[in-house]
Motif scaffolding. Sequence first.
Motif, short mmCIF file in Angstrom:
data_model
loop_
_atom_site.label_atom_id
_atom_site.label_comp_id
_atom_site.label_asym_id
_atom_site.label_seq_id
_atom_site.Cartn_x
_atom_site.Cartn_y
_atom_site.Cartn_z
N ILE A 10 0.87 -1.18 0.00
CA ILE A 10 0.00 0.00 0.00
C ILE A 10 0.91 1.23 0.00
O ILE A 10 1.87 1.28 0.76
N ALA A 11 0.60 2.22 -0.84
CA ALA A 11 1.38 3.46 -0.89
C ALA A 11 0.46 4.65 -0.60
O ALA A 11 -0.62 4.76 -1.17
N LYS A 12 0.92 5.51 0.30
CA LYS A 12 0.22 6.75 0.61
C LYS A 12 1.19 7.89 0.37
O LYS A 12 2.26 7.94 0.97
N ILE A 13 0.81 8.79 -0.53
CA ILE A 13 1.67 9.91 -0.92
C ILE A 13 0.98 11.21 -0.54
O ILE A 13 -0.19 11.42 -0.84
N LYS A 14 1.73 12.09 0.14
CA LYS A 14 1.23 13.43 0.45
C LYS A 14 2.20 14.43 -0.16
O LYS A 14 3.39 14.42 0.14
N ALA A 15 1.68 15.28 -1.05
CA ALA A 15 2.47 16.32 -1.68
C ALA A 15 2.07 17.66 -1.07
O ALA A 15 0.91 18.07 -1.15
N VAL A 71 -3.24 9.42 -2.94
CA VAL A 71 -2.43 10.62 -3.19
C VAL A 71 -3.23 11.83 -2.72
O VAL A 71 -4.39 11.99 -3.11
N THR A 72 -2.60 12.65 -1.89
CA THR A 72 -3.25 13.84 -1.35
C THR A 72 -2.37 15.05 -1.61
O THR A 72 -1.16 14.98 -1.40
N LYS A 73 -2.98 16.14 -2.06
CA LYS A 73 -2.27 17.41 -2.25
C LYS A 73 -2.70 18.36 -1.14
O LYS A 73 -3.90 18.54 -0.91
N LEU A 74 -1.72 18.97 -0.47
CA LEU A 74 -1.98 19.87 0.64
C LEU A 74 -1.09 21.10 0.54
O LEU A 74 -0.11 21.09 -0.20
N TYR A 75 -1.42 22.12 1.31
CA TYR A 75 -0.56 23.29 1.44
C TYR A 75 0.25 23.17 2.72
O TYR A 75 -0.20 22.59 3.70
N SER A 76 1.45 23.75 2.72
CA SER A 76 2.28 23.77 3.92
C SER A 76 3.31 24.88 3.81
O SER A 76 3.69 25.29 2.71
N VAL A 81 7.37 16.21 -0.32
CA VAL A 81 6.56 15.04 -0.68
C VAL A 81 6.91 13.94 0.31
O VAL A 81 8.08 13.66 0.56
N MET A 82 5.89 13.33 0.88
CA MET A 82 6.10 12.22 1.81
C MET A 82 5.44 10.97 1.25
O MET A 82 4.30 11.02 0.79
N VAL A 83 6.17 9.86 1.29
CA VAL A 83 5.66 8.59 0.79
C VAL A 83 5.72 7.57 1.93
O VAL A 83 6.79 7.40 2.54
N ARG A 84 4.60 6.94 2.21
CA ARG A 84 4.56 5.88 3.22
C ARG A 84 4.18 4.59 2.51
O ARG A 84 3.20 4.54 1.76
N LEU A 85 4.94 3.56 2.80
CA LEU A 85 4.68 2.25 2.21
C LEU A 85 4.35 1.28 3.32
O LEU A 85 4.98 1.31 4.38
N ALA A 86 3.38 0.42 3.08
CA ALA A 86 3.02 -0.63 4.05
C ALA A 86 2.84 -1.94 3.31
O ALA A 86 2.23 -1.98 2.24
N VAL A 87 3.40 -2.98 3.88
CA VAL A 87 3.26 -4.32 3.33
C VAL A 87 1.95 -4.91 3.82
O VAL A 87 1.61 -4.78 5.01
N ILE A 88 1.21 -5.54 2.93
CA ILE A 88 -0.02 -6.23 3.33
C ILE A 88 0.39 -7.63 3.78
O ILE A 88 0.91 -8.42 3.00
N GLU A 89 0.18 -7.87 5.05
CA GLU A 89 0.55 -9.19 5.62
C GLU A 89 -0.52 -10.21 5.24
O GLU A 89 -1.70 -9.96 5.34
N ALA A 90 -0.05 -11.37 4.84
CA ALA A 90 -0.97 -12.45 4.44
C ALA A 90 -1.53 -13.16 5.65
O ALA A 90 -0.99 -13.20 6.69
#
Length: 90
Positions: A10-15, A71-76, A81-90
């Motif tokens: 799973i990838a979550k990206i915040k720009a 993917v989320t675009k925000l002001y700051s 850019v921040m990327v979070r990765l999570a492995v899906i456990e079986a």
Amino acid sequence: EPIAAKVEVIAKIKAYYPIPASASKKLQARMRAGLMKPTTKPDTDNIAKICLDALNGIAYHDDAQIVELQVTKLYSDEPRVMVRLAVIEA
């Protein structure tokens, strides 16, 4: 070491975009609070492609492993850019 091949990710990206100095103080406050989001380029799909391609072979074996994406675009005040990765456990 990259996440092993065929593992679902799973990838979550915040720009975070810079807050325009030309915006009124009221608008700047709304931007900082997350009540307004950037509608400027690059588009979210282009942000995702750039980030996921850049991490190919570094963070995971292949970006085909990404099975869920947000993917989320925000002001700051600190554009980044921040990327979070999570492995899906079986």
